[in-house]
Design a protein around this motif. Sequence first.
Motif, PDB file in Angstrom:
ATOM      1  N   GLN A  19       9.369  21.685  41.174  1.00 10.01           N
ATOM      2  CA  GLN A  19       9.411  21.221  39.791  1.00 10.01           C
ATOM      3  C   GLN A  19       8.959  19.769  39.678  1.00 10.01           C
ATOM      4  O   GLN A  19       8.224  19.414  38.767  1.00 10.01           O
ATOM      5  CB  GLN A  19      10.821  21.366  39.210  1.00 10.01           C
ATOM      6  CG  GLN A  19      11.239  22.786  38.943  1.00 10.01           C
ATOM      7  CD  GLN A  19      10.469  23.423  37.813  1.00 10.01           C
ATOM      8  OE1 GLN A  19      10.054  22.762  36.868  1.00 10.01           O
ATOM      9  NE2 GLN A  19      10.251  24.714  37.910  1.00 10.01           N
ATOM     10  N   LEU A  20       9.424  18.929  40.602  1.00 13.75           N
ATOM     11  CA  LEU A  20       9.132  17.497  40.528  1.00 13.75           C
ATOM     12  C   LEU A  20       7.887  17.101  41.329  1.00 13.75           C
ATOM     13  O   LEU A  20       7.441  15.956  41.252  1.00 13.75           O
ATOM     14  CB  LEU A  20      10.336  16.696  41.031  1.00 13.75           C
ATOM     15  CG  LEU A  20      11.620  16.883  40.218  1.00 13.75           C
ATOM     16  CD1 LEU A  20      12.787  16.180  40.904  1.00 13.75           C
ATOM     17  CD2 LEU A  20      11.438  16.393  38.797  1.00 13.75           C
ATOM     18  N   LYS A  21       7.366  18.051  42.114  1.00 12.85           N
ATOM     19  CA  LYS A  21       6.196  17.807  42.961  1.00 12.85           C
ATOM     20  C   LYS A  21       6.430  16.614  43.900  1.00 12.85           C
ATOM     21  O   LYS A  21       5.609  15.708  44.013  1.00 12.85           O
ATOM     22  CB  LYS A  21       4.941  17.614  42.124  1.00 12.85           C
ATOM     23  CG  LYS A  21       4.587  18.863  41.332  1.00 12.85           C
ATOM     24  CD  LYS A  21       3.350  18.691  40.513  1.00 12.85           C
ATOM     25  CE  LYS A  21       2.929  19.916  39.754  1.00 12.85           C
ATOM     26  NZ  LYS A  21       3.926  20.828  39.238  1.00 12.85           N
ATOM     27  N   LEU A  22       7.591  16.664  44.563  1.00 18.66           N
ATOM     28  CA  LEU A  22       7.978  15.636  45.517  1.00 18.66           C
ATOM     29  C   LEU A  22       8.328  16.290  46.849  1.00 18.66           C
ATOM     30  O   LEU A  22       8.680  17.469  46.899  1.00 18.66           O
ATOM     31  CB  LEU A  22       9.198  14.856  45.005  1.00 18.66           C
ATOM     32  CG  LEU A  22       9.003  14.074  43.710  1.00 18.66           C
ATOM     33  CD1 LEU A  22      10.339  13.535  43.216  1.00 18.66           C
ATOM     34  CD2 LEU A  22       8.014  12.956  43.913  1.00 18.66           C
ATOM     35  N   SER A  23       8.270  15.519  47.925  1.00 19.21           N
ATOM     36  CA  SER A  23       8.595  16.049  49.250  1.00 19.21           C
ATOM     37  C   SER A  23      10.110  16.157  49.430  1.00 19.21           C
ATOM     38  O   SER A  23      10.893  15.557  48.701  1.00 19.21           O
ATOM     39  CB  SER A  23       8.022  15.136  50.337  1.00 19.21           C
ATOM     40  OG  SER A  23       8.735  13.919  50.374  1.00 19.21           O
ATOM     41  N   ARG A  24      10.500  16.931  50.425  1.00 18.30           N
ATOM     42  CA  ARG A  24      11.918  17.121  50.749  1.00 18.30           C
ATOM     43  C   ARG A  24      12.593  15.781  51.045  1.00 18.30           C
ATOM     44  O   ARG A  24      13.691  15.507  50.566  1.00 18.30           O
ATOM     45  CB  ARG A  24      12.038  18.057  51.954  1.00 18.30           C
ATOM     46  CG  ARG A  24      13.461  18.343  52.392  1.00 18.30           C
ATOM     47  CD  ARG A  24      13.489  19.349  53.540  1.00 18.30           C
ATOM     48  NE  ARG A  24      12.921  20.625  53.165  1.00 18.30           N
ATOM     49  CZ  ARG A  24      13.602  21.608  52.555  1.00 18.30           C
ATOM     50  NH1 ARG A  24      14.857  21.438  52.270  1.00 18.30           N
ATOM     51  NH2 ARG A  24      13.001  22.741  52.255  1.00 18.30           N
ATOM     52  N   SER A  25      11.930  14.930  51.826  1.00 17.41           N
ATOM     53  CA  SER A  25      12.543  13.652  52.189  1.00 17.41           C
ATOM     54  C   SER A  25      12.728  12.759  50.956  1.00 17.41           C
ATOM     55  O   SER A  25      13.735  12.053  50.854  1.00 17.41           O
ATOM     56  CB  SER A  25      11.730  12.936  53.266  1.00 17.41           C
ATOM     57  OG  SER A  25      10.425  12.682  52.818  1.00 17.41           O
ATOM     58  N   VAL A  26      11.795  12.792  50.024  1.00 21.30           N
ATOM     59  CA  VAL A  26      11.936  12.005  48.798  1.00 21.30           C
ATOM     60  C   VAL A  26      13.094  12.546  47.958  1.00 21.30           C
ATOM     61  O   VAL A  26      13.891  11.772  47.421  1.00 21.30           O
ATOM     62  CB  VAL A  26      10.614  11.989  47.989  1.00 21.30           C
ATOM     63  CG1 VAL A  26      10.817  11.370  46.615  1.00 21.30           C
ATOM     64  CG2 VAL A  26       9.544  11.243  48.761  1.00 21.30           C
TER      65      VAL A  26
END
Length: 67
Positions: A19-26
């Motif tokens: 949904q946010l188009k972010l990586s797992r670590s972020v």
Amino acid sequence: MSTPLDDTQLYDITAAMKQLKLSRSVIYELIRTGRLPSVKEGRARRFTANGLREYIALLEKEAQEVA
């Protein structure tokens, strides 16, 4: 966002990433710093649709402050 958020659903880490188009670590860093609200379900982290919207609203507010 890729698909509309359903207010009756809890989203897992993978769904929040999409949904946010972010990586797992972020995502985990945002949880740790309190910028992305989450709830615990057993050992797992879950996100409400409203929590994801709050994070997006925070980003929009910060963008306006810079402009």
